[in-house]
Design a protein around this motif. Structure first.
Motif, short mmCIF file in Angstrom:
data_model
loop_
_atom_site.label_atom_id
_atom_site.label_comp_id
_atom_site.label_asym_id
_atom_site.label_seq_id
_atom_site.Cartn_x
_atom_site.Cartn_y
_atom_site.Cartn_z
N THR A 17 3.75 4.21 12.71
CA THR A 17 3.89 3.10 11.76
C THR A 17 5.35 2.94 11.34
O THR A 17 6.12 3.90 11.30
N PHE A 19 6.32 2.50 8.44
CA PHE A 19 6.54 3.23 7.19
C PHE A 19 6.98 4.65 7.47
O PHE A 19 7.88 5.18 6.81
N ALA A 20 6.35 5.30 8.45
CA ALA A 20 6.75 6.66 8.82
C ALA A 20 8.17 6.67 9.36
O ALA A 20 8.97 7.55 9.02
N SER A 23 10.67 5.91 6.38
CA SER A 23 10.73 7.00 5.41
C SER A 23 11.45 8.21 6.00
O SER A 23 12.21 8.90 5.30
N ASN A 33 14.99 4.99 -0.79
CA ASN A 33 13.87 4.44 -0.02
C ASN A 33 13.20 3.31 -0.80
O ASN A 33 12.36 3.55 -1.67
N GLY A 35 11.56 1.12 0.98
CA GLY A 35 10.70 0.66 2.05
C GLY A 35 9.24 0.89 1.73
O GLY A 35 8.51 -0.03 1.40
N GLN A 36 8.80 2.14 1.80
CA GLN A 36 7.38 2.44 1.59
C GLN A 36 7.02 2.29 0.12
O GLN A 36 7.76 2.71 -0.77
N TYR A 125 -0.88 -6.40 6.59
CA TYR A 125 -0.66 -4.96 6.51
C TYR A 125 -1.02 -4.33 7.85
O TYR A 125 -2.03 -4.70 8.47
N THR A 240 -0.59 7.52 -5.73
CA THR A 240 -0.91 7.08 -4.37
C THR A 240 -1.36 8.23 -3.48
O THR A 240 -2.10 8.02 -2.52
N ILE A 349 11.97 -2.46 4.81
CA ILE A 349 10.98 -2.62 5.88
C ILE A 349 11.15 -4.00 6.52
O ILE A 349 11.19 -5.02 5.81
N THR A 368 10.73 -2.71 -1.99
CA THR A 368 9.80 -2.40 -3.08
C THR A 368 10.58 -2.13 -4.36
O THR A 368 11.71 -1.62 -4.32
#
Length: 386
Positions: A17, A19-20, A23, A33, A35-36, A125, A240, A349, A368
């Motif tokens: 992903t 996100f991985a 991050s 960060n 991003g996530q 998503y 989360t 992202i 974010t």
């Protein structure tokens, strides 16, 4: 070794992903960060204490009931009535899941057959694409276009075919921040009833609406019996990592989703379920203050991004801001995000990974703002180097 690829062809092209990847890039470069979408502070201390107490008193340390502990299912039903006037039977119409991600996966796997078509708002998503693929179904994107990112409902009508089985909605919408209006929802409901479609609604940002109001589709005429409503505790309460989500729907739909869910995680997050039950009963002031704090952070980051040269699309909801990098002389969001940490120590992202229609999303980048003020201020200062 066989010449046949190891990865199921339905998942070809999905890979790690974004996100991985981003991050890991943030960690490797020491970048901020943005991003996530996870907060850098924990949620209410009283809720964390409830989780600790549950662990220490042996509540949830062993397998909890498959549908979720009764206390949480009751709290979820109370939440739906308290905020939306929706009545659900906690024993037959509520299912606890390992976050909203599992709820979405279980619902899509349970309700789709190979070849079924699923209409979803694009950008979507990334787990939507993966879960639709795992079900053997076909995703059909309805593109939300800048600057307003509103759904073209005439286009939606035109996309429906005899093979359409399901609409997958996300409101408030990640990553654009669009919140569907009552009129838009009414038209979508009319189309669902007219064509006998099922609907899955991802409502994890339901308490993060800055413009307008969140209206569950299930509350509209003819929709309760055909809608699987999904939400979770992670975004609303800033835990989360606990991965506590839920489904509310008719008994028949919950039974179908539960059939798939029990073969995914079976159960999860036992002690945290007790804590989330308490969180859902927090006073109205918690939800109001939570929203006001994120609104202030949204404006802080939006102003900083605009000053840095981005075109900013202020979100109506969620805790993400979509921007266009074209005014910076950039065109490729992926390349921009991969080089941004080295250029100014910030991670974002690229929205294009959420599009099938990649030309539309190529220059869009998501940030974010669910971070501490000083982190956002430092990020803004770094971005001005661009």
């Amino acid at each position: 070794m066989s010449a046949r690829p190891l990865l199921n062809r339905r998942l070809a092209g999905l890979g790690t992903t974004i996100f991985a990847e981003m991050s890991a890039l943030a960690t490797a470069t020491g970048s901020i960060n943005l991003g996530q979408g996870f907060p850098d502070t924990d949620g209410p201390a009283s809720v964390a204490q409830a989780a600790a107490d549950a662990v220490l008193t042996g509540r949830g340390n062993q397998y909890p009931p498959g549908p979720g502990i009764p206390e949480l299912r009751t709290a979820i039903a109370e939440h739906q009535r308290r905020f939306y006037g929706l009545g659900y039977d906690p024993d037959r119409e509520v299912l606890v899941t390992a976050g909203a991600t599992e709820a979405i996966a279980a619902a899509l796997i349970a309700l789709l057959e190979p070849g079924d078509e699923v209409i979803a708002f694009e950008p979507f998503y990334d787990s939507y694409a993966a879960c639709i693929a795992m079900a053997g179904a076909v995703r059909v994107p309805l593109t939300l276009r800048q600057p307003a990112f509103r759904p073209d409902l005439d286009e939606l009508r035109a996309l429906i075919t005899p093979r359409t089985r399901l609409l997958l909605l996300n409101t408030p919408h990640n990553p654009t921040g669009t919140v569907l209006t009552p009129d838009e929802l009414a038209t979508i409901a009319q189309l669902a009833v007219e064509h006998d479609l099922l609907v899955i609604t991802d409502e994890v940002y339901e308490h993060l609406v800055f413009t307008g109001t969140h209206h569950p589709l299930a509350a509209l005429p003819g929709m309760r019996e055909r809608t699987v409503s999904i939400s979770s505790a992670g975004k609303t309460f800033s835990f989360t990592g606990w991965k506590v989500g839920w489904v509310t729907a008719s008994p028949e739909l919950v039974a179908a989703v539960r059939t798939a869910k029990q073969y995914l995680t079976y159960v999860s997050a036992g002690p945290f379920q007790y804590a989330v039950a308490e969180a859902l009963r927090l006073p109205d002031s918690y939800f109001a203050n939570f929203r006001a704090d994120l609104l202030r952070k949204r404006d802080l980051l939006a102003e900083g991004l605009s000053a840095a040269g981005f075109q900013v699309f202020s979100p109506q909801g969620t805790y993400f801001i979509t921007t266009d990098i074209t005014p910076l002389g950039e065109k490729d969001g992926i390349e921009f995000c991969r080089t941004l940490p080295e250029r100014c120590g910030v991670v974002a992202i690229p929205n294009v990974v959420f599009y099938d229609n990649t030309d539309v999303g190529r220059s869009l980048v998501r940030f974010t703002f669910c971070k501490q003020d000083e982190v956002l201020q430092e990020a803004v200062a770094r971005l001005r180097r661009l």
